[in-house]
Structure formats: C-alpha cells, structure tokens
Design an enzyme around this catalytic site. Structure first.
Site, short mmCIF file in Angstrom:
data_model
loop_
_atom_site.label_atom_id
_atom_site.label_comp_id
_atom_site.label_asym_id
_atom_site.label_seq_id
_atom_site.Cartn_x
_atom_site.Cartn_y
_atom_site.Cartn_z
N ARG A 74 -5.85 8.75 7.74
CA ARG A 74 -5.59 7.44 8.35
C ARG A 74 -4.54 7.59 9.43
NH1 ARG A 74 -4.05 1.87 5.20
NH2 ARG A 74 -2.19 3.04 4.54
N GLU A 152 -8.42 -6.07 7.08
CA GLU A 152 -7.28 -6.41 6.22
C GLU A 152 -6.58 -7.70 6.61
OE1 GLU A 152 -4.39 -3.22 6.50
OE2 GLU A 152 -5.10 -2.68 8.49
#
Length: 254
Positions: A74, A152
């Site tokens: 990530r 998110e």
C-alpha cells in the site's frame, strides 16, 4: 525468462478466497515471519506506518522466500512517482488508498501501465523485470500486475460501482476505520450502521462481478465477511498482535 507470476491476481480470477495479514513494522524480519505463518498474502503498509519506500524492497525480498505467499503493497498516496518506484522494486499487487472517484481510479490504472496505455516510466534493469531478464517485460507487465483500490468514505461508497467498473481495477478494498469516521461514527468500525454499509458494499460489488476485500480485527465480522463473499480478507495487524500479546503476558503476572 518468463514474467514472475502473480498468484494473488490468479486467485482473484479463480474465486479462491485469500487470507491476509497487515505488516506495519519496518524491516525484513516481521514480513518474513508473517509469510512463514502461512497467510495467503501479506500487506506491506506505507500509508499508516513509518515504513518508507526504501524499506519495501527488503520486505518484498523476505516474503519472496515463501512462494505460496503474495506480497501486497500500500503506497502512502495515489501518486504515479511512488507507484512507479514500488512497481520497479517488483511489487505486483498494489492497494491504493483513498480513491474517491472513477477519475482517481483511472489515474491509478494509468500509473500502473506503460505507454501508450498509461504513464509508467520505463526502466530496463529493475527487480520487476528480473533485472532485464524477463522476456518482453515492458510489453507484458500488465498481465501480472494487480490493482486494488480502497473505498473508505461515504463519497466513495456512493460512487462504488463507477469506481469498481474502471478498466484495470482488479478489486475493491473497503476500509472500515476511515469509513466509520466518514459516516459519523469515528472510532466505531463495528457500529451496526457501518457494518450494514460494508455488507451492502460486498453485495454491490458481487452484483457487478468485482472482488471485494477488507481488514478487520473483529473475528466474528471477518468470518461474516468471508461468508458474504470477500475475496481477500485481512484478519490482523502486526503491531496490534504485539500490543495484545505483551499486555496479556503482563496481566498474567499482575
């Protein structure tokens, strides 16, 4: 020499569930330990950790010693320069945080691909190309690269289908912690309204044939997510396991 095979991407395509673990402690020892523990994938996190780009390479090398375990990385942000560097190090699967729109998803896809399909800069001798030994790497690299985008926020959730449908997006990861804050429940990723939204997202993604994933430390919800069809589920974070284990040991001597 052929391209390195991306077993994570292959499993997504085949529908095989993959169990994962989060690595946020820098260096090569912890990712190697996690790989040795038999998870299908280990996430090397540089967004919410002090792990820098230069720390990714030894982590990838450590995980590579376990051919049945896939490394996922990530980046700190959806940035083409970071993505280029991480791909050159040999990462094949990236999880891009905080993707808010189809346009941002398209930008990530472009950063993953060489021209004319994208904007990734070309370098000849990199770990990704097996130091120039992989046949036709520049022409074929995208075959083994996998892009996961992170939804998110409420804004992103409202645009879920358009984000997930971008050509080149291989899967969508739902981030419970940030999503809970965005929905008005900061620090409550297990709030019923948050869980309902996440479970709804799994179904919406399944309806359009896009794999879904999540990280949750709630074991009941992890099992529930897998029952609902998540393709890649992370069930722990190295720092959290250390804190819990050390605290529990101390408590037994109190």
């Amino acid at each position: 020499m052929d391209l390195p095979k991306n077993h994570f991407k292959a499993a997504l395509k085949s529908g095989k569930h993959q169990l994962g673990f989060w690595n946020s402690i820098g260096g090569n020892t912890v990712p190697e330990i996690l790989a040795a523990c038999g998870y299908d994938w280990v996430m090397v996190d540089t967004e919410h950790s002090p792990v820098e780009v230069v720390d990714i390479l030894p982590a990838l090398q450590a995980i590579a010693g376990y051919p049945d375990v896939s490394a996922v990385v990530r980046p700190a942000i959806n940035d083409p320069v970071l993505i280029k560097r991480i791909l050159d190090m040999g990462a094949q699967t990236l999880l891009i945080p905080y993707v808010q729109s189809a346009e941002e998803a398209k930008a990530a896809v472009s950063a993953m691909r060489y021209p004319p399909a994208g904007i990734r800069g070309v370098a000849g001798v990199t770990r990704a190309s097996r130091f120039g030994k992989a046949t036709d790497y520049v022409k074929r690299a995208s075959e083994e690269l996998c892009l996961l985008v992170q939804v998110e926020t409420k804004t992103a959730l409202d645009r879920l289908e358009e984000i997930a449908s971008v050509d080149g997006v291989d899967g969508v990861f739902i981030g419970p912690a940030d999503l809970s804050a965005s929905l008005g429940y900061p620090g409550e990723p297990n709030h019923p309204d948050v869980i309902r939204q996440i479970e709804g997202a799994y179904k919406r993604l399944a309806d359009i044939g896009v794999p879904s994933g999540v990280l949750t430390l709630n074991e009941d919800f992890a099992r529930r997510s897998m029952e609902l069809g998540t393709a890649f589920t992370a069930i722990g974070v190295d720092l959290a396991v250390v804190v819990d284990g050390v605290t529990a040991l101390r408590d037994r001597f109190s």
